[in-house]
Design an enzyme around this catalytic site. Sequence first.
Site, mmCIF file in Angstrom:
data_model
loop_
_atom_site.group_PDB
_atom_site.id
_atom_site.type_symbol
_atom_site.label_atom_id
_atom_site.label_comp_id
_atom_site.label_asym_id
_atom_site.label_seq_id
_atom_site.Cartn_x
_atom_site.Cartn_y
_atom_site.Cartn_z
ATOM 1 C CB CYS A 122 29.735 -22.215 -10.377
ATOM 2 S SG CYS A 122 28.428 -21.021 -10.108
ATOM 3 C CB SER A 123 32.113 -20.876 -6.047
ATOM 4 O OG SER A 123 31.892 -19.706 -6.813
ATOM 5 C CG ASP A 124 27.901 -17.576 -6.955
ATOM 6 O OD1 ASP A 124 27.825 -18.286 -7.964
ATOM 7 O OD2 ASP A 124 28.032 -16.346 -7.015
ATOM 8 N N GLY A 125 26.629 -20.795 -7.549
ATOM 9 C CA GLY A 125 25.489 -21.331 -8.275
ATOM 10 C C GLY A 125 24.775 -20.362 -9.198
ATOM 11 C CD1 TRP A 126 24.281 -16.672 -6.694
ATOM 12 C CD2 TRP A 126 22.316 -17.063 -7.665
ATOM 13 N NE1 TRP A 126 23.349 -16.814 -5.708
ATOM 14 C CE2 TRP A 126 22.129 -17.055 -6.280
ATOM 15 C CE3 TRP A 126 21.222 -17.289 -8.476
ATOM 16 C CZ2 TRP A 126 20.891 -17.259 -5.698
ATOM 17 C CZ3 TRP A 126 19.992 -17.498 -7.897
ATOM 18 C CH2 TRP A 126 19.839 -17.476 -6.522
ATOM 19 C CG ASP A 127 27.524 -15.402 -11.801
ATOM 20 O OD1 ASP A 127 26.413 -14.930 -12.087
ATOM 21 O OD2 ASP A 127 28.271 -14.897 -10.969
ATOM 22 C CE LYS B 198 23.540 -12.331 -7.431
ATOM 23 N NZ LYS B 198 24.192 -12.232 -6.144
ATOM 24 N NE ARG C 34 26.464 -12.107 -11.174
ATOM 25 C CZ ARG C 34 26.489 -11.995 -9.858
ATOM 26 N NH1 ARG C 34 26.293 -10.816 -9.285
ATOM 27 N NH2 ARG C 34 26.716 -13.043 -9.104
#
Length: 150
Positions: free
Chosen positions: A39-44, A81, A85
């Site tokens: 995804c755009s930042d890879g975290w979610d 995170k 989160r």
Amino acid sequence: WLSALEGTKWLQHLSVLLKSALLVVHAVDRDQRPVLVHCSDGWDRTPQIVALAKLLLDPYYRTTEGFQVLVETEWLDFGHKFADRCGHGENSDDLNERCPVFLQWLDCVHQLQRQFPCSFEFNEAFLVKLVQHTYSCLFGTFLCNNAKER
């Protein structure tokens, strides 16, 4: 209550996650193609989609032990995170960092479990207990943003 739920677009988010996971499953299983999920930042969204795809592709992850391994590898070791989160960490006042990403994923698992109850070794109570302890702060598992902090 249903209007309030609809206003959150919660069910739309779940639908998009499940559809995305199915795209991955079809590419890997049916078409025998490799996939890259990011995804755009890879975290979610990345762990949500990858963990759902693994759950759909491999029955091992539908066992209690396999599910634990899945959470550890795709969420904890991946570096989701949790502190940010879930609002457990130093940035707990920053509401822009809070997001029920793990809870959304667990809800997707619950939806699959309701459709295919005989395919899972664990039940809804197991998922509820996992949700409770994600936010309870009784264990260090979901308190931090990465393995080093844990």
